[in-house]
Every structure is written in C-alpha cells, then in structure tokens.
Scaffold this motif. Structure first.
Motif, mmCIF file in Angstrom:
data_model
loop_
_atom_site.group_PDB
_atom_site.id
_atom_site.type_symbol
_atom_site.label_atom_id
_atom_site.label_comp_id
_atom_site.label_asym_id
_atom_site.label_seq_id
_atom_site.Cartn_x
_atom_site.Cartn_y
_atom_site.Cartn_z
ATOM 1 N N HIS A 21 19.541 -7.347 35.431
ATOM 2 C CA HIS A 21 20.875 -7.240 36.048
ATOM 3 C C HIS A 21 21.761 -8.419 35.650
ATOM 4 O O HIS A 21 21.270 -9.505 35.366
ATOM 5 N N ASP A 59 27.613 -3.429 41.846
ATOM 6 C CA ASP A 59 26.502 -2.580 42.309
ATOM 7 C C ASP A 59 25.840 -3.179 43.541
ATOM 8 O O ASP A 59 25.151 -2.470 44.281
ATOM 9 N N LEU A 96 32.576 -2.889 45.818
ATOM 10 C CA LEU A 96 31.316 -2.192 46.090
ATOM 11 C C LEU A 96 31.554 -0.698 46.276
ATOM 12 O O LEU A 96 30.770 0.132 45.810
ATOM 13 N N ARG A 99 31.583 1.494 43.129
ATOM 14 C CA ARG A 99 30.315 1.843 42.455
ATOM 15 C C ARG A 99 29.229 2.242 43.447
ATOM 16 O O ARG A 99 28.058 2.272 43.094
ATOM 17 N N LYS A 100 29.648 2.524 44.683
ATOM 18 C CA LYS A 100 28.676 2.887 45.730
ATOM 19 C C LYS A 100 27.523 1.883 45.741
ATOM 20 O O LYS A 100 26.337 2.225 45.655
ATOM 21 N N GLY A 101 27.910 0.637 45.849
ATOM 22 C CA GLY A 101 26.939 -0.460 45.780
ATOM 23 C C GLY A 101 26.270 -0.716 47.119
ATOM 24 O O GLY A 101 26.519 -0.029 48.112
ATOM 25 N N SER A 222 18.115 -1.993 45.933
ATOM 26 C CA SER A 222 17.788 -0.998 44.902
ATOM 27 C C SER A 222 17.890 0.434 45.416
ATOM 28 O O SER A 222 17.945 0.694 46.624
ATOM 29 N N ASP A 223 17.830 1.373 44.477
ATOM 30 C CA ASP A 223 17.850 2.798 44.830
ATOM 31 C C ASP A 223 16.600 3.214 45.602
ATOM 32 O O ASP A 223 16.596 4.276 46.228
ATOM 33 N N SER A 226 17.444 3.989 49.165
ATOM 34 C CA SER A 226 18.686 4.767 49.147
ATOM 35 C C SER A 226 19.091 5.375 50.497
ATOM 36 O O SER A 226 20.236 5.757 50.676
#
Ligand code: NAD
Length: 248
Positions: A21, A59, A96, A99-101, A222-223, A226
C-alpha cells in the motif's frame, strides 16, 4: 495516517507498506507531512497535505497520533488525542467516501474505566477550550482515558452516518503495548507505579507488541472486515475481559 513515526503507528505503516500500500504519514516528526496536531493550524496543514497527496481519494485512514498520560499539560493530551484525531478524520471524510474507504481509530482499553462526566460531554460537543480548562485541573489518567472514551463514543455516534457513505468506521482498543509512550509513562512520577502494576496483570502474561496492534488495524482496514462497522476491537491480552467480565 497520523502518528506513523514511532510505536504502534510505525508498525501499522510498516505493515501496510509491506503489503504494497501507499501510506501518507502525518506526524510531528519523521513524516511525509510534518504537522502538530495539537493546534488548529497543524490540523489544517495535515488535512491540506493529505488532500494534495491523494486528490483521487483514500482507501483507508488511521488517526493514530496520540500522547500518553505522561504528557503535560494534561490538556495537550486532550488536544492531540481527541481534537487532533476527530479534526483529521472529519477533514478527510469526503476523500474516503470517494473510494468507499475505511477508518480505524485508536481507542484504548482504558476508555471504559471512567464514567461519563463533564469532560466527555465537552469533548463530544467540540468545546476544546472548555475541555482543556477543565482537564488541566484534574489528573493524567482522567485526561488520557477520557480522551479515548470520547473518541470511542464519537465513533459509535458517527458510524451509521459514515456507513451511509460507504465508509466503515471502527477502532482498536489496545491494551498496554511496548512503545515510547509506555516507556515515558513508566518513568512518570504520577502514573508510573500504577502503569507498571497494570502491565504486570495482563491475562496473557505479557504486554502488547506494536505488531499485535498493527495486525488488528490492518484487518479492520481490509476487505476481510467488509461487514464490520461501528466496532471497537479490544487488542489487550484479555485485560478488558478481566476488568469488565459482565459488560460487552
Ligand atoms: P508513540 O509515542 O510511540 O506514538 C505516538 C505518535 O504520535 C508518535 O509518532 C508521535 O510523534 C505522534 N505525535 C505525538 N504528538 C503529536 C502531535 N502533536 N502532532 C502530530 N503527531 C504527534 O506511542 P504509541 O503507544 O505508539 O501510541 C499510538 C497510539 O496508540 C496513541 O493514540 C495512543 O494513545 C494509543 N494507545 C497506546 C497504548 C500503549 O500502551 N502504547 C495503549 C492504548 C492506546
């Protein structure tokens, strides 16, 4: 992120960079953007610096900069830990959203150890002058734990609104973790003895390593996390469970 120069923040920075990153670091020293988050001007410089470095959005965001209970005056703790963290988070909210952070704030397992009081109310109301005047007449633990308590409550209040913009807003609540902040606290005449006793009573039998906290922060960013929003993850070797067995 803020506060990436040393301790937990440095471990987060290193882990994220190790995963490939790009990390923009704001700190009062050793950073991409040098800013003093105890001041309004420093907070604005931090926000402007991040906006210039990431015009297409972020992100993730980790407002990690903080001072421990050995910092003086007590109101400096208030200014950095609460007002610095909230101002920078609000200042990058739209980046944010683009980017849907996700955001991972840094609370503390000391946050539930105090009741709500005038200090908490002034912090949540954004009354920096009032909160700083109030806390300078109190004690180091009140300043520190109260600042983290208010960060946690701010998060709980704001998480639904942020979620509506696609932003997951969570926090870790570290327990005692071996960093320069803890070294300074152990050496402090006001809080040193209590901090050492606290460090000796962690159920897992050791204090945290900054990497322990960084792993949890990177997970929440992280995803893999989610569907997690509005959560405060205690990363404290079982200390909070020991102290608050009937609360969750
Ligand atoms: P640390 O002192 O190693 O790191 C704090 C970072 O914040 C440093 O990089 C420092 O330069 C930066 N900083 C301090 N004042 C600043 C200012 N005015 N403007 C900009 N940057 C500033 O301590 P740490 O233990 O790694 O703390 C990181 C976060 O974790 C803090 O928010 C702290 O409250 C929290 N925390 C720590 C512990 C622990 O036991 N170490 C426990 C719970 C929560």
């Amino acid at each position: 992120m803020t506060g990436g120069a040393t301790g937990i923040g440095a471990a987060i920075k290193n882990q994220l960079r190790g995963e490939g990153h790009t990390v923009i670091v704001v700190d009062i020293k050793d950073a991409d953007i040098i800013a003093d988050l105890s001041t309004e001007a420093g907070r604005q410089a931090a926000i402007e610096g991040i906006r210039a470095a990431a015009p297409d959005g972020l992100d993730g965001f980790v407002p990690c900069a903080g001072l421990g209970p050995a910092a003086r005056p007590y109101s400096l703790i208030t200014r950095v830990n609460y007002f610095g963290a909230i101002a920078t988070t609000e200042g990058v909210q739209d980046l944010l959203a683009k980017r849907k952070g996700s955001i991972c704030m840094i609370s503390s397992n000391s946050a539930p150890m105090l009741p709500d009081d005038e200090y908490t109310e002034m912090l949540l109301a954004g009354d920096e002058t009032g909160a700083c005047e109030f806390i300078d007449g109190k004690d180091a633990n009140h300043a520190y734990a109260g600042s983290k308590r208010a960060v946690s409550q701010w998060l709980r209040q704001k998480a639904p609104e942020y979620a509506g913009q696609g932003i997951r807003l969570n926090a870790v609540a570290p327990g005692i973790t071996q960093t320069p902040l803890v070294d300074a606290s152990h050496a402090d005449p006001e809080v040193g003895e209590a901090m050492k006793a606290f460090a000796a009573s962690v159920p897992l039998g050791r204090v945290g390593d900054p990497k322990d906290i960084a792993e949890a922060v990177c997970f929440l960013l992280s995803d893999k996390a989610s569907f997690i929003s509005g959560s405060i993850l205690f990363v404290d070797g079982g200390h909070d469970a020991l102290l608050r067995a009937r609360q969750f």
